[in-house]
Design a protein around this motif. Structure first.
Motif, PDB file in Angstrom:
ATOM      1  N   VAL A  78     -46.944   0.098 -78.873  1.00 18.76           N
ATOM      2  CA  VAL A  78     -47.255  -0.484 -80.193  1.00 18.76           C
ATOM      3  C   VAL A  78     -46.785  -1.937 -80.213  1.00 18.76           C
ATOM      4  O   VAL A  78     -45.639  -2.209 -79.851  1.00 18.76           O
ATOM      5  N   PRO A  79     -47.633  -2.859 -80.612  1.00 20.36           N
ATOM      6  CA  PRO A  79     -47.224  -4.261 -80.587  1.00 20.36           C
ATOM      7  C   PRO A  79     -46.152  -4.565 -81.646  1.00 20.36           C
ATOM      8  O   PRO A  79     -45.988  -3.804 -82.601  1.00 20.36           O
ATOM      9  N   GLU A  80     -45.528  -5.713 -81.457  1.00 18.91           N
ATOM     10  CA  GLU A  80     -44.280  -6.055 -82.133  1.00 18.91           C
ATOM     11  C   GLU A  80     -44.269  -5.873 -83.659  1.00 18.91           C
ATOM     12  O   GLU A  80     -43.395  -5.153 -84.154  1.00 18.91           O
ATOM     13  N   PRO A  81     -45.178  -6.427 -84.388  1.00 22.66           N
ATOM     14  CA  PRO A  81     -44.974  -6.393 -85.845  1.00 22.66           C
ATOM     15  C   PRO A  81     -44.898  -4.968 -86.411  1.00 22.66           C
ATOM     16  O   PRO A  81     -44.205  -4.743 -87.387  1.00 22.66           O
ATOM     17  N   VAL A  82     -45.584  -4.024 -85.796  1.00 29.65           N
ATOM     18  CA  VAL A  82     -45.618  -2.663 -86.357  1.00 29.65           C
ATOM     19  C   VAL A  82     -44.586  -1.745 -85.687  1.00 29.65           C
ATOM     20  O   VAL A  82     -44.245  -0.684 -86.226  1.00 29.65           O
ATOM     21  N   ARG A  83     -44.084  -2.183 -84.524  1.00 28.38           N
ATOM     22  CA  ARG A  83     -43.280  -1.280 -83.691  1.00 28.38           C
ATOM     23  C   ARG A  83     -42.125  -0.642 -84.451  1.00 28.38           C
ATOM     24  O   ARG A  83     -41.912   0.569 -84.366  1.00 28.38           O
ATOM     25  N   ASN A  84     -41.422  -1.459 -85.272  1.00 31.13           N
ATOM     26  CA  ASN A  84     -40.246  -0.918 -85.959  1.00 31.13           C
ATOM     27  C   ASN A  84     -40.598   0.127 -86.999  1.00 31.13           C
ATOM     28  O   ASN A  84     -39.845   1.066 -87.233  1.00 31.13           O
ATOM     29  N   ARG A  85     -41.746  -0.053 -87.636  1.00 32.59           N
ATOM     30  CA  ARG A  85     -42.129   0.876 -88.698  1.00 32.59           C
ATOM     31  C   ARG A  85     -42.801   2.134 -88.143  1.00 32.59           C
ATOM     32  O   ARG A  85     -42.986   3.105 -88.854  1.00 32.59           O
ATOM     33  N   HIS A  86     -43.218   2.042 -86.865  1.00 32.86           N
ATOM     34  CA  HIS A  86     -44.066   3.082 -86.326  1.00 32.86           C
ATOM     35  C   HIS A  86     -43.447   4.493 -86.331  1.00 32.86           C
ATOM     36  O   HIS A  86     -44.146   5.460 -86.680  1.00 32.86           O
ATOM     37  N   PRO A  87     -42.140   4.634 -86.001  1.00 31.41           N
ATOM     38  CA  PRO A  87     -41.573   6.001 -86.034  1.00 31.41           C
ATOM     39  C   PRO A  87     -41.703   6.651 -87.401  1.00 31.41           C
ATOM     40  O   PRO A  87     -42.000   7.841 -87.494  1.00 31.41           O
ATOM     41  N   ASP A  88     -41.535   5.882 -88.481  1.00 31.04           N
ATOM     42  CA  ASP A  88     -41.675   6.445 -89.823  1.00 31.04           C
ATOM     43  C   ASP A  88     -43.102   6.904 -90.074  1.00 31.04           C
ATOM     44  O   ASP A  88     -43.344   7.971 -90.635  1.00 31.04           O
ATOM     45  N   LEU A  89     -44.067   6.027 -89.667  1.00 36.11           N
ATOM     46  CA  LEU A  89     -45.477   6.371 -89.861  1.00 36.11           C
ATOM     47  C   LEU A  89     -45.806   7.652 -89.103  1.00 36.11           C
ATOM     48  O   LEU A  89     -46.533   8.519 -89.586  1.00 36.11           O
ATOM     49  N   ARG A  90     -45.222   7.725 -87.912  1.00 35.73           N
ATOM     50  CA  ARG A  90     -45.490   8.864 -87.039  1.00 35.73           C
ATOM     51  C   ARG A  90     -44.975  10.175 -87.655  1.00 35.73           C
ATOM     52  O   ARG A  90     -45.702  11.166 -87.725  1.00 35.73           O
ATOM     53  N   SER A  91     -43.718  10.127 -88.148  1.00 32.44           N
ATOM     54  CA  SER A  91     -43.167  11.372 -88.696  1.00 32.44           C
ATOM     55  C   SER A  91     -43.883  11.775 -89.979  1.00 32.44           C
ATOM     56  O   SER A  91     -44.034  12.955 -90.274  1.00 32.44           O
ATOM     57  N   ALA A  92     -44.355  10.754 -90.706  1.00 37.92           N
ATOM     58  CA  ALA A  92     -45.152  11.054 -91.910  1.00 37.92           C
ATOM     59  C   ALA A  92     -46.415  11.817 -91.545  1.00 37.92           C
ATOM     60  O   ALA A  92     -46.821  12.756 -92.229  1.00 37.92           O
ATOM     61  N   TYR A  93     -46.980  11.443 -90.406  1.00 37.27           N
ATOM     62  CA  TYR A  93     -48.194  12.125 -89.952  1.00 37.27           C
ATOM     63  C   TYR A  93     -47.901  13.590 -89.641  1.00 37.27           C
ATOM     64  O   TYR A  93     -48.669  14.491 -90.013  1.00 37.27           O
ATOM     65  N   HIS A  94     -46.783  13.797 -89.000  1.00 34.66           N
ATOM     66  CA  HIS A  94     -46.474  15.157 -88.565  1.00 34.66           C
ATOM     67  C   HIS A  94     -46.155  16.088 -89.709  1.00 34.66           C
ATOM     68  O   HIS A  94     -46.242  17.296 -89.593  1.00 34.66           O
ATOM     69  N   ARG A  95     -45.787  15.517 -90.871  1.00 34.47           N
ATOM     70  CA  ARG A  95     -45.544  16.390 -92.020  1.00 34.47           C
ATOM     71  C   ARG A  95     -46.847  17.000 -92.536  1.00 34.47           C
ATOM     72  O   ARG A  95     -46.896  18.118 -92.958  1.00 34.47           O
ATOM     73  N   VAL A  96     -47.953  16.173 -92.520  1.00 40.20           N
ATOM     74  CA  VAL A  96     -49.258  16.687 -92.941  1.00 40.20           C
ATOM     75  C   VAL A  96     -50.262  16.404 -91.841  1.00 40.20           C
ATOM     76  O   VAL A  96     -51.092  15.496 -91.988  1.00 40.20           O
TER      77      VAL A  96
END
Lengths: 493, 137
Positions: free
Chosen positions: A54-72
């Motif tokens: 994942v490129p730099e600007p989104v990289r830090n937020r990506h784990p949160d986005l990812r876990s949000a996906y796994h909830r639904v």
């Protein structure tokens, strides 16, 4: 692990780059296509966190986005309308279209990621965009719901909006207010009968700009089929200049018509005024011939003198007509005008210094007056000569007054007298060529010439007069001549 | 046979002089009366005693067209109006007397019931003969 082996087979035969990710974001599996795209060996990538891709600007937020996906977890494309990017081993950022699919039959939550390289498509879009922006005509693409989905640079310019202020909005925002209620009806009927045509069916069309002004336009409509559904591309041509040019043409035509009327009036009057003295001359010479037969030599002498006088007057008159006709054609020099001196000189010329008429000067204009000295002289000569001529014998004193003042850089001059005045019904006619309204009238050219000159200089002349109390001719002249001031300013430096 | 009474209405002194001189040579005309404006003519015409009733013949009017203040046509229109109201004398023969050969002026002259003809300046021997013919026509 068995499940992973099951996937590996499918992975390796798929031409689409695929990735299998664990619930904690660890890369479990990547196929050959994926490794090729991102430039990794399998051994380097397996076990790493997916965030390395994942490129730099989104990289830090990506784990949160990812876990949000796994909830639904649902099957969907990633990013929902936003442009997505991945970063390769060498650091190159590439645009991607990403599909997400939850893997449900495993012990822990996993997700399957399909990545499609859209560099080609992106490059194509940019080229298309450049081509559209290079077009001189404004282009607005509207979907079947009447919303704006695409605008080019010319359209933003024409409508005075930023592109982002237009996208997604209803196209009616670009339609004059009075047509807004009916416009959606037109849109939907176009969508149901889709043929390329021009809008408006021959009526004059207007487009509304951000500032609320409406400009005349011509609009061509072309149906376009896209993956997102049926659209209509409107090509909009700004007719403002064309309409303005047509208006200028119409105005010029009017002016020419007026000039034509003036010309035929001129021809009629000139023919009379030049023919009448010639008739008199022929009549007098005819009598001279008879008198010669009768030896009435004294009478012949008197009448020949009259003939000469008429001839002289006619010659002067022709000069005068030429002056009027030429005025406005010959370039005239502009310079500083000393109004005071001009008036004094003319007065001396007209009266020979012997008149009992009093001249009053109240000159309060801003100096310097920059205009055409020769023209100002003609104007003042005629006005003063008239004022001088129309004295009222019933009054103890005849007075002529010249006043001047400045309003908004325009010179105002009035020449008034306390003479006999001019009847109201003649006020309009005094400025007509060859109009002699009185025995004291000159050749009927003076005021016509004055008016013509003042018109040419962009000024205005008016008459106020009451019979018995006198007459006042007031004129205005624009005095500012920026060009001249600048030129003289430059040469001074 | 009595002579024809004549009045010439013309702002040009010289043109009046030419009329006087040319008509004087012909015995048919009385001494020419002259006025310089339409206003003066109307005043003379409607003054007492009436110009026309002093004569045994209709008054011949030579009317210039192009004059300051009141044109010849305007003068005639005013004359006709006052003749209607006043039921004044109608024993008058008006001839337009002008240097204009303009068709519009000729048409205008024809439209006026009291105008009997159109004579173009300058007046010469032929013109005098034309006036006589028009007068008796």
């Amino acid at each position: 692990m068995l499940m992973i082996e099951k996937y590996r087979l499918a992975f390796d035969i798929s031409p689409v780059p695929l990735l299998l990710i664990s619930g904690s974001g660890e890369i479990v599996l990547a196929n050959a296509g994926f490794l090729d795209l991102f430039g990794y060996e399998a051994s380097e990538l397996i076990g790493l966190s997916v965030e390395v891709l994942v490129p730099e600007p989104v990289r830090n937020r990506h784990p949160d986005l990812r876990s949000a996906y796994h909830r639904v977890p649902t099957k969907r494309s990633m990013g929902a309308g936003r442009d997505l990017y991945g970063v390769t081993k060498s650091g190159t950022v590439i645009p991607l279209e990403l599909g997400l699919e939850p893997v449900l039959d495993s012990d822990e939550p996993m997700a399957l990621v399909a990545a499609i390289d859209i560099r080609q498509r992106k490059a194509h879009e940019v080229r298309l965009r450049q081509a559209m922006d290079a077009a001189a005509s404004a282009m607005v693409m509207v979907n079947h719901k009447g919303c704006i989905v695409l605008v080019n640079h010319a359209a933003s310019e024409l409508f005075q909006y930023e592109e982002r202020d237009l996208l997604g909005k209803r196209v009616e925002m670009l339609v004059p207010e009075e047509f807004r209620p009916v416009h959606p009806v037109y849109t939907s009927s176009f969508m149901s009968n889709r043929t390329a045509r021009s809008m408006g069916g021959g009526q004059d069309l207007f487009a509304r700009r951000r500032d609320g002004s409406n400009i005349p336009v011509e609009i061509a409509l072309t149906p376009v089929d896209t993956p997102e559904g049926q659209m209509v591309m409107s090509t909009i041509i700004d007719l403002s200049e064309r309409v303005a040019a047509a208006e200028v043409m119409a105005r010029k035509n009017k002016e020419l018509e007026a000039l034509n009327v003036e010309l035929s009036h001129f021809a009629y009057s000139a023919s009379h005024d030049l023919k009448a003295p010639l008739s008199s001359i022929v009549g007098l010479l005819n009598i001279c011939l008879q008198d010669l037969d009768d030896d009435e030599l004294d009478e012949v002498r008197v009448n020949i003198a009259k003939v000469m006088e008429i001839s002289r007057r006619s010659a002067n008159k022709i000069e005068g007509i030429l002056t009027v006709a030429r005025s406005g054609r010959d370039p005239v020099e502009r310079a500083v005008v000393q109004l005071d001196a001009v008036v004094q000189d003319i007065w001396l010329d007209l009266t020979g210094g012997k008149s009992t008429t009093a001249l009053l000067l109240e000159l309060n204009h801003d100096a310097p007056v920059i205009s055409e000295p020769a023209t100002i002289k003609i104007i003042m000569e005629n006005l003063l000569s008239n004022a001088l001529r129309y004295g009222d014998p019933n009054k103890p004193e005849h007075r002529v007054c010249v006043r001047s003042w400045t309003v908004d850089q325009s010179l105002h001059v009035s020449v008034s007298d306390n003479g006999v005045g001019i009847p109201k019904e003649n006020h309009e006619m005094v400025f007509l060529m060859f109009k002699r309204l009185d025995d004291r009238s000159g050749d009927g050219l003076g005021l016509a010439l004055v008016k013509k000159q003042i018109d040419r200089l962009g000024g205005d002349i008016t008459l106020t007069s009451t019979v018995g109390t006198g007459a006042e001719f007031s004129f205005t002249l624009p005095t500012e001549d920026k060009e001249l001031e600048q030129n003289s300013g430059n040469s001074g430096r | 046979m009595s002579k024809i009474p004549v009045i010439v209405v013309d702002d040009e002194t010289i043109d009046r002089y030419i009329v006087k001189r040319q008509l004087a040579k012909c015995d048919d005309f009385e001494q020419v009366l002259e006025v310089a404006t339409g206003g003066e003519f109307l005043e003379a015409y409607f003054s007492e005693p009436r110009l026309t009733t002093q004569q045994s013949k209709p008054l011949l009017v030579l009317m210039d067209i192009n004059m300051p203040q009141m044109s010849g046509f305007e003068t005639i229109e005013e004359l006709q109006r006052r003749m209607d109201v006043d039921s004044g004398p109608d024993s008058v023969v008006i001839l337009m007397f002008t240097s204009s050969n303009n068709p519009e002026d000729r048409a205008k002259a024809e439209s006026l019931p009291t105008v009997k003809g159109y004579v173009v300046k300058p007046l010469d021997e032929g013109g005098v003969e034309t006036i006589r013919e028009l007068y008796y026509a």
